[in-house]
Design a protein around this motif. Structure first.
Motif, PDB file in Angstrom:
ATOM      1  N   LYS A   3      -6.194  -3.751   3.261  1.00  0.00           N
ATOM      2  CA  LYS A   3      -6.545  -3.863   4.678  1.00  0.00           C
ATOM      3  C   LYS A   3      -5.368  -3.453   5.555  1.00  0.00           C
ATOM      4  O   LYS A   3      -5.532  -2.710   6.532  1.00  0.00           O
ATOM      5  CB  LYS A   3      -6.959  -5.296   5.000  1.00  0.00           C
ATOM      6  CG  LYS A   3      -7.304  -5.510   6.469  1.00  0.00           C
ATOM      7  CD  LYS A   3      -7.617  -6.973   6.750  1.00  0.00           C
ATOM      8  CE  LYS A   3      -7.893  -7.176   8.242  1.00  0.00           C
ATOM      9  NZ  LYS A   3      -8.147  -8.603   8.577  1.00  0.00           N
ATOM     10  N   ALA A   4      -4.171  -3.920   5.211  1.00  0.00           N
ATOM     11  CA  ALA A   4      -2.972  -3.570   5.978  1.00  0.00           C
ATOM     12  C   ALA A   4      -2.715  -2.069   5.913  1.00  0.00           C
ATOM     13  O   ALA A   4      -2.375  -1.435   6.924  1.00  0.00           O
ATOM     14  CB  ALA A   4      -1.765  -4.340   5.446  1.00  0.00           C
ATOM     15  N   LEU A   5      -2.890  -1.491   4.724  1.00  0.00           N
ATOM     16  CA  LEU A   5      -2.672  -0.049   4.574  1.00  0.00           C
ATOM     17  C   LEU A   5      -3.686   0.740   5.385  1.00  0.00           C
ATOM     18  O   LEU A   5      -3.336   1.706   6.062  1.00  0.00           O
ATOM     19  CB  LEU A   5      -2.771   0.332   3.093  1.00  0.00           C
ATOM     20  CG  LEU A   5      -2.565   1.819   2.766  1.00  0.00           C
ATOM     21  CD1 LEU A   5      -1.176   2.275   3.187  1.00  0.00           C
ATOM     22  CD2 LEU A   5      -2.793   2.063   1.275  1.00  0.00           C
ATOM     23  N   GLU A   7      -5.360  -0.223   8.088  1.00  0.00           N
ATOM     24  CA  GLU A   7      -5.094  -0.347   9.519  1.00  0.00           C
ATOM     25  C   GLU A   7      -3.846   0.441   9.915  1.00  0.00           C
ATOM     26  O   GLU A   7      -3.787   1.008  11.008  1.00  0.00           O
ATOM     27  CB  GLU A   7      -4.938  -1.824   9.889  1.00  0.00           C
ATOM     28  CG  GLU A   7      -6.230  -2.612   9.793  1.00  0.00           C
ATOM     29  CD  GLU A   7      -6.106  -4.019  10.354  1.00  0.00           C
ATOM     30  OE1 GLU A   7      -4.990  -4.378  10.794  1.00  0.00           O
ATOM     31  OE2 GLU A   7      -7.114  -4.746  10.360  1.00  0.00           O
ATOM     32  N   GLY A   8      -2.842   0.480   9.028  1.00  0.00           N
ATOM     33  CA  GLY A   8      -1.642   1.272   9.305  1.00  0.00           C
ATOM     34  C   GLY A   8      -1.959   2.753   9.369  1.00  0.00           C
ATOM     35  O   GLY A   8      -1.475   3.465  10.260  1.00  0.00           O
ATOM     36  N   VAL A 137       1.268  -6.838  15.128  1.00  0.00           N
ATOM     37  CA  VAL A 137       1.681  -7.432  13.855  1.00  0.00           C
ATOM     38  C   VAL A 137       1.950  -8.926  14.029  1.00  0.00           C
ATOM     39  O   VAL A 137       1.571  -9.749  13.182  1.00  0.00           O
ATOM     40  CB  VAL A 137       2.932  -6.722  13.309  1.00  0.00           C
ATOM     41  CG1 VAL A 137       3.530  -7.488  12.132  1.00  0.00           C
ATOM     42  CG2 VAL A 137       2.597  -5.293  12.877  1.00  0.00           C
ATOM     43  N   ASN A 140      -1.124 -11.194  13.996  1.00  0.00           N
ATOM     44  CA  ASN A 140      -1.990 -11.130  12.824  1.00  0.00           C
ATOM     45  C   ASN A 140      -1.537 -12.145  11.779  1.00  0.00           C
ATOM     46  O   ASN A 140      -0.599 -11.909  11.020  1.00  0.00           O
ATOM     47  CB  ASN A 140      -1.983  -9.711  12.239  1.00  0.00           C
ATOM     48  CG  ASN A 140      -3.164  -9.475  11.307  1.00  0.00           C
ATOM     49  OD1 ASN A 140      -3.618 -10.405  10.631  1.00  0.00           O
ATOM     50  ND2 ASN A 140      -3.652  -8.253  11.273  1.00  0.00           N
ATOM     51  N   TYR A 143      -1.381 -11.334   7.741  1.00  0.00           N
ATOM     52  CA  TYR A 143      -0.359 -10.501   7.105  1.00  0.00           C
ATOM     53  C   TYR A 143       0.839 -11.341   6.676  1.00  0.00           C
ATOM     54  O   TYR A 143       1.384 -12.108   7.475  1.00  0.00           O
ATOM     55  CB  TYR A 143       0.127  -9.414   8.063  1.00  0.00           C
ATOM     56  CG  TYR A 143      -0.831  -8.266   8.273  1.00  0.00           C
ATOM     57  CD1 TYR A 143      -2.034  -8.196   7.592  1.00  0.00           C
ATOM     58  CD2 TYR A 143      -0.519  -7.238   9.166  1.00  0.00           C
ATOM     59  CE1 TYR A 143      -2.905  -7.145   7.794  1.00  0.00           C
ATOM     60  CE2 TYR A 143      -1.394  -6.180   9.361  1.00  0.00           C
ATOM     61  CZ  TYR A 143      -2.583  -6.135   8.675  1.00  0.00           C
ATOM     62  OH  TYR A 143      -3.433  -5.084   8.875  1.00  0.00           O
ATOM     63  N   ASP A 147       2.508  -7.345   3.447  1.00  0.00           N
ATOM     64  CA  ASP A 147       1.452  -6.648   4.183  1.00  0.00           C
ATOM     65  C   ASP A 147       2.007  -5.934   5.412  1.00  0.00           C
ATOM     66  O   ASP A 147       1.586  -4.819   5.744  1.00  0.00           O
ATOM     67  CB  ASP A 147       0.366  -7.632   4.613  1.00  0.00           C
ATOM     68  CG  ASP A 147      -0.446  -8.163   3.448  1.00  0.00           C
ATOM     69  OD1 ASP A 147      -0.641  -7.411   2.481  1.00  0.00           O
ATOM     70  OD2 ASP A 147      -0.856  -9.332   3.493  1.00  0.00           O
ATOM     71  N   ILE A 148       2.949  -6.587   6.086  1.00  0.00           N
ATOM     72  CA  ILE A 148       3.562  -5.974   7.266  1.00  0.00           C
ATOM     73  C   ILE A 148       4.301  -4.691   6.881  1.00  0.00           C
ATOM     74  O   ILE A 148       4.210  -3.665   7.557  1.00  0.00           O
ATOM     75  CB  ILE A 148       4.521  -6.969   7.956  1.00  0.00           C
ATOM     76  CG1 ILE A 148       3.718  -8.112   8.581  1.00  0.00           C
ATOM     77  CG2 ILE A 148       5.369  -6.271   9.018  1.00  0.00           C
ATOM     78  CD1 ILE A 148       4.571  -9.245   9.119  1.00  0.00           C
ATOM     79  N   TYR A 151       1.776  -2.064   6.208  1.00  0.00           N
ATOM     80  CA  TYR A 151       1.186  -1.618   7.479  1.00  0.00           C
ATOM     81  C   TYR A 151       2.087  -0.579   8.156  1.00  0.00           C
ATOM     82  O   TYR A 151       1.628   0.504   8.540  1.00  0.00           O
ATOM     83  CB  TYR A 151       0.990  -2.833   8.382  1.00  0.00           C
ATOM     84  CG  TYR A 151       0.456  -2.526   9.762  1.00  0.00           C
ATOM     85  CD1 TYR A 151      -0.887  -2.240   9.961  1.00  0.00           C
ATOM     86  CD2 TYR A 151       1.295  -2.556  10.876  1.00  0.00           C
ATOM     87  CE1 TYR A 151      -1.383  -1.978  11.234  1.00  0.00           C
ATOM     88  CE2 TYR A 151       0.804  -2.297  12.141  1.00  0.00           C
ATOM     89  CZ  TYR A 151      -0.525  -2.010  12.310  1.00  0.00           C
ATOM     90  OH  TYR A 151      -1.017  -1.738  13.577  1.00  0.00           O
ATOM     91  N   TYR A 152       3.366  -0.922   8.273  1.00  0.00           N
ATOM     92  CA  TYR A 152       4.303   0.015   8.895  1.00  0.00           C
ATOM     93  C   TYR A 152       4.452   1.280   8.053  1.00  0.00           C
ATOM     94  O   TYR A 152       4.567   2.397   8.585  1.00  0.00           O
ATOM     95  CB  TYR A 152       5.663  -0.642   9.089  1.00  0.00           C
ATOM     96  CG  TYR A 152       5.773  -1.444  10.370  1.00  0.00           C
ATOM     97  CD1 TYR A 152       5.703  -0.818  11.607  1.00  0.00           C
ATOM     98  CD2 TYR A 152       5.965  -2.821  10.335  1.00  0.00           C
ATOM     99  CE1 TYR A 152       5.812  -1.551  12.783  1.00  0.00           C
ATOM    100  CE2 TYR A 152       6.071  -3.561  11.506  1.00  0.00           C
ATOM    101  CZ  TYR A 152       5.990  -2.916  12.720  1.00  0.00           C
ATOM    102  OH  TYR A 152       6.096  -3.627  13.892  1.00  0.00           O
TER     103      TYR A 152
END
Length: 209
Positions: A3-5, A7-8, A137, A140, A143, A147-148, A151-152
């Motif tokens: 999910k993080a990937l 959204e990133g 971030v 959320n 995360y 996950d953070i 995401y970045y």
């Protein structure tokens, strides 16, 4: 993690299709100086973005210890994203040669990296954009630190890959990316950024409820 990937990557796509100085600079320099020169330019842009990621993420992480900071951050980030969205939606595109506002000089590959770093780094809107990302971030709760990071990473890698893609097909882009196409791109990006801004306002409202 997925999910993080996802959204990133989505946010990276939004950043990639925004038409601004970096877009024009990549296209113009790829056409004028070649793809290898553009690779060094894109690497400089990537490092500049990474620097802003570190500054905004760790800076905001320290400030989250203060009372009501998340509320102020959500409001501030919401205004930034809505401002970006409105600016992108109503931005007028002039039919003019792709120069990026920069003089076309003798190609020097050793300067391409610093040119990319400088063009991206001196743009105050880039810093504001990364502040708003750090705000998303921070609010959320789903995360963790891993996950953070994912995401970045999704944002940075997506932006870098698309910068290379834009440079690689620069001549084709020059023919097909007409002012009408760029207006449509800007309006689409503007609407999505508005939705992200509203999301931050909704979060601030939930905190005060």
């Amino acid at each position: 993690m997925m999910k993080a990937l996802g959204e990133g990557i989505t946010m990276g796509l939004l950043l990639s299709v925004m038409v601004g100085p970096v877009f024009f600079t990549l296209i113009q320099n790829s056409i004028t100086h070649g793809f290898k020169y553009a690779i060094a330019l894109a690497a400089g842009i990537l490092l500049s973005d990474f620097f802003y990621v570190l500054v905004t993420y760790f800076g905001i992480s320290l400030l989250t210890q203060f009372p009501n900071f998340e509320w102020y951050l959500a409001i501030f980030g919401g205004f930034i994203l809505i401002g970006f969205g409105l600016s992108s939606f109503f931005k007028k595109i002039k039919d003019r040669p792709i120069t990026g506002g920069l003089p076309v000089g003798q190609a020097r590959k050793r300067t391409a990296f610093f040119k990319g770093f400088g063009i991206n780094g001196i743009n105050p809107f880039v810093l504001l954009f990364w502040i708003s990302i750090a705000g998303l971030v921070a609010i959320n709760d789903d995360y963790d630190r891993f996950d953070i990071g994912v995401y970045y990473l999704g944002i940075l890698v997506t932006v870098f890959v698309f910068d290379l893609l834009k440079a690689f097909v620069a001549k084709q882009l020059k023919a097909f990316v007409t002012p009408k196409v760029m207006v449509l791109m800007n309006k689409t990006v503007g609407l999505v950024l508005l939705l992200f801004g509203i999301r931050l306002f909704w979060y601030a409202f939930s905190l005060s409820a």
